[in-house]
Design a protein around this motif. Structure first.
Motif, PDB file in Angstrom:
ATOM      1  N   SER A 101     -39.876  15.858 -34.984  1.00 31.30           N
ATOM      2  CA  SER A 101     -40.608  14.495 -34.525  1.00 31.30           C
ATOM      3  C   SER A 101     -40.038  13.301 -34.059  1.00 31.30           C
ATOM      4  CB  SER A 101     -41.203  13.879 -36.010  1.00 31.30           C
ATOM      5  OG  SER A 101     -41.542  12.663 -35.744  1.00 31.30           O
ATOM      6  N   PRO A 102     -40.187  12.555 -32.703  1.00 32.08           N
ATOM      7  CA  PRO A 102     -39.631  11.847 -32.071  1.00 32.08           C
ATOM      8  C   PRO A 102     -39.221  10.668 -32.750  1.00 32.08           C
ATOM      9  CG  PRO A 102     -42.058  11.690 -31.430  1.00 32.08           C
ATOM     10  CD  PRO A 102     -41.885  12.984 -32.328  1.00 32.08           C
ATOM     11  N   LEU A 103     -39.663  10.468 -34.361  1.00 31.22           N
ATOM     12  CA  LEU A 103     -39.185   9.671 -35.003  1.00 31.22           C
ATOM     13  C   LEU A 103     -37.931   9.646 -35.716  1.00 31.22           C
ATOM     14  CD1 LEU A 103     -42.745   8.907 -37.055  1.00 31.22           C
ATOM     15  CD2 LEU A 103     -41.844   7.587 -34.907  1.00 31.22           C
ATOM     16  N   ILE A 104     -37.479  10.965 -35.642  1.00 30.69           N
ATOM     17  CA  ILE A 104     -36.454  11.506 -36.732  1.00 30.69           C
ATOM     18  C   ILE A 104     -35.212  11.862 -35.950  1.00 30.69           C
ATOM     19  CG2 ILE A 104     -35.726  13.208 -38.500  1.00 30.69           C
ATOM     20  CD1 ILE A 104     -38.035  11.255 -39.185  1.00 30.69           C
ATOM     21  N   LYS A 105     -34.153  11.370 -36.387  1.00 32.50           N
ATOM     22  CA  LYS A 105     -32.927  11.515 -35.653  1.00 32.50           C
ATOM     23  C   LYS A 105     -32.116  12.890 -36.298  1.00 32.50           C
ATOM     24  CE  LYS A 105     -29.612   8.523 -36.598  1.00 32.50           C
ATOM     25  NZ  LYS A 105     -28.914   7.232 -36.885  1.00 32.50           N
ATOM     26  N   ARG A 106     -32.299  13.329 -37.106  1.00 29.83           N
ATOM     27  CA  ARG A 106     -31.532  14.539 -37.655  1.00 29.83           C
ATOM     28  C   ARG A 106     -32.340  15.678 -38.459  1.00 29.83           C
ATOM     29  NH1 ARG A 106     -27.089  12.324 -39.956  1.00 29.83           N
ATOM     30  NH2 ARG A 106     -27.547  10.292 -39.363  1.00 29.83           N
ATOM     31  N   ASP A 107     -31.757  16.611 -38.848  1.00 28.24           N
ATOM     32  CA  ASP A 107     -32.564  17.650 -39.416  1.00 28.24           C
ATOM     33  C   ASP A 107     -31.809  17.939 -40.798  1.00 28.24           C
ATOM     34  OD1 ASP A 107     -30.131  19.082 -38.502  1.00 28.24           O
ATOM     35  OD2 ASP A 107     -31.045  20.758 -37.357  1.00 28.24           O
ATOM     36  N   LYS A 108     -30.709  17.398 -41.052  1.00 27.59           N
ATOM     37  CA  LYS A 108     -30.145  17.538 -42.509  1.00 27.59           C
ATOM     38  C   LYS A 108     -29.877  16.185 -43.032  1.00 27.59           C
ATOM     39  CE  LYS A 108     -27.915  21.708 -40.699  1.00 27.59           C
ATOM     40  NZ  LYS A 108     -28.284  21.513 -39.314  1.00 27.59           N
ATOM     41  N   VAL A 109     -30.098  15.918 -44.206  1.00 25.62           N
ATOM     42  CA  VAL A 109     -29.892  14.605 -44.886  1.00 25.62           C
ATOM     43  C   VAL A 109     -28.787  14.999 -46.027  1.00 25.62           C
ATOM     44  CG1 VAL A 109     -30.976  12.560 -45.949  1.00 25.62           C
ATOM     45  CG2 VAL A 109     -31.949  13.845 -44.039  1.00 25.62           C
ATOM     46  N   PHE A 110     -27.790  14.098 -46.259  1.00 26.04           N
ATOM     47  CA  PHE A 110     -26.845  14.021 -47.365  1.00 26.04           C
ATOM     48  C   PHE A 110     -27.071  12.862 -47.998  1.00 26.04           C
ATOM     49  CE2 PHE A 110     -22.938  12.539 -49.379  1.00 26.04           C
ATOM     50  CZ  PHE A 110     -22.771  14.024 -50.111  1.00 26.04           C
ATOM     51  N   SER A 111     -27.259  12.639 -49.468  1.00 23.09           N
ATOM     52  CA  SER A 111     -27.127  11.627 -50.254  1.00 23.09           C
ATOM     53  C   SER A 111     -26.569  11.603 -51.425  1.00 23.09           C
ATOM     54  CB  SER A 111     -28.636  11.528 -50.732  1.00 23.09           C
ATOM     55  OG  SER A 111     -29.153  12.525 -51.870  1.00 23.09           O
ATOM     56  N   GLY A 112     -26.312  10.512 -52.159  1.00 18.03           N
ATOM     57  CA  GLY A 112     -25.727  10.481 -53.338  1.00 18.03           C
ATOM     58  C   GLY A 112     -26.353   9.378 -54.247  1.00 18.03           C
ATOM     59  N   THR A 113     -26.287   9.798 -55.479  1.00 20.07           N
ATOM     60  CA  THR A 113     -27.233   9.023 -56.410  1.00 20.07           C
ATOM     61  C   THR A 113     -26.543   8.707 -57.750  1.00 20.07           C
ATOM     62  OG1 THR A 113     -29.267  10.084 -55.770  1.00 20.07           O
ATOM     63  CG2 THR A 113     -29.364   8.638 -57.743  1.00 20.07           C
ATOM     64  N   ILE A 114     -26.484   7.502 -58.315  1.00 17.67           N
ATOM     65  CA  ILE A 114     -25.817   6.950 -59.521  1.00 17.67           C
ATOM     66  C   ILE A 114     -26.849   6.195 -60.166  1.00 17.67           C
ATOM     67  CG2 ILE A 114     -24.897   4.952 -58.607  1.00 17.67           C
ATOM     68  CD1 ILE A 114     -22.528   5.705 -60.547  1.00 17.67           C
ATOM     69  N   MET A 115     -26.945   6.530 -61.566  1.00 17.48           N
ATOM     70  CA  MET A 115     -27.796   5.556 -62.394  1.00 17.48           C
ATOM     71  C   MET A 115     -27.402   5.613 -63.772  1.00 17.48           C
ATOM     72  SD  MET A 115     -31.490   7.751 -62.576  1.00 17.48           S
ATOM     73  CE  MET A 115     -31.614   9.383 -63.152  1.00 17.48           C
ATOM     74  N   THR A 116     -27.725   4.768 -64.551  1.00 24.83           N
ATOM     75  CA  THR A 116     -27.587   4.775 -66.059  1.00 24.83           C
ATOM     76  C   THR A 116     -28.719   4.352 -66.835  1.00 24.83           C
ATOM     77  OG1 THR A 116     -26.361   3.584 -67.893  1.00 24.83           O
ATOM     78  CG2 THR A 116     -27.168   2.104 -65.859  1.00 24.83           C
TER      79      THR A 116
END
Length: 260
Positions: free
Chosen positions: A241-256
């Motif tokens: 899609s012309p809206l999207i800049k990458r094909d892989k996404v890395f994320s990190g989450t923290i919650m309590t």
């Protein structure tokens, strides 16, 4: 053996990215839950931007769930387990939850002039099978709100590995198939929205694949800290899609979270 702490690690808004990054938001109620059990908490997720010119890559989110033996209600929706208990390896559930990857035109530079995309409301049917050392899950969900009018199907494998009393390691993998209506609504560009920098684009069926590694720390019987690292491979129909800049996404989450 179903581990309740892993269920809590899934409580987030059920958008495309959050679902992919944090496994399924279609939470199967724990068969060992105490009647009338509440879980409250706060979390944060940081991820790589996917839209061209996106301004933010982090989100704070609340954790609010009410759980009984067969029912789980939270910010992600309401889900009822109609088959299976703590003595059965198979659990079946149905529910209604929020889905989609809604946005406003001000969320990223590339989205300027785009019509607002709204989150949908999904009616879902799912299952979970206890394999002993791991759990196999599958679900199908379709939009009943009339927004994206699409559906998605997912299959995942997750495990919970106690290291000691203060640490549980929870690896998981997941594949999620998205219908062309879903992809076109959130990642397509209508002819009326096309510009020099944003060509018209028609979405089609695609599959996202994700892998994650969670670290769950039970501080007490009531308090938990959850950390998770996730990597998602976006399907070609999304990454093209012309809206999207990458094909892989890395994320990190923290919650309590606090359960009472």
């Amino acid at each position: 053996m179903r581990v309740k702490e892993v269920r809590r690690a899934k409580i987030m808004k059920n958008s495309l990215l959050y679902t992919a990054l944090l496994s399924s938001a279609l939470t199967l109620p724990s068969a060992t839950a105490y009647a009338g059990q509440w879980t409250l908490g706060l979390g944060a997720i940081g991820m790589e931007e996917i839209y061209h010119g996106q301004n933010e890559s982090y989100t704070l989110f609340p954790v609010i769930t009410y759980e009984t033996e067969n029912l789980s209600v939270g910010v992600e929706g309401a889900f009822y387990q109609f088959y299976g208990d703590e003595n059965s390896p198979l659990g079946l559930y149905t529910g209604i939850g929020i889905s989609g990857n809604g946005y406003d035109s001000g969320d990223a530079t590339i989205l300027k002039g785009m019509k607002t995309r709204h989150d949908g409301v999904d009616l879902s049917l799912g299952s979970e099978f206890d394999l002993g050392v791991a759990s196999l899950s599958a679900a199908v969900a379709g939009d009943i709100s009339g927004h994206h009018n699409g559906f998605k199907m997912s299959i995942g494998l997750e495990s919970s590995l106690p290291v000691n009393r203060y640490l549980i390691v929870a690896p998981s993998i997941k594949m999620e198939a998205l219908s062309k209506d879903y992809v076109d609504y959130y990642f397509g560009v209508n002819d009326s929205e096309a510009t020099v920098a944003r060509s018209a684009y028609k979405g089609k069926d695609t599959v996202n694949t994700s892998a994650s590694l969670g670290f769950i720390t039970p501080l007490t019987e009531e308090w938990l800290i959850v950390n998770q690292l996730a990597y998602t491979w976006l399907g070609d129909a999304i990454s093209d899609s012309p809206l999207i800049k990458r094909d892989k996404v890395f994320s990190g989450t923290i919650m309590t979270t606090y359960t009472f």
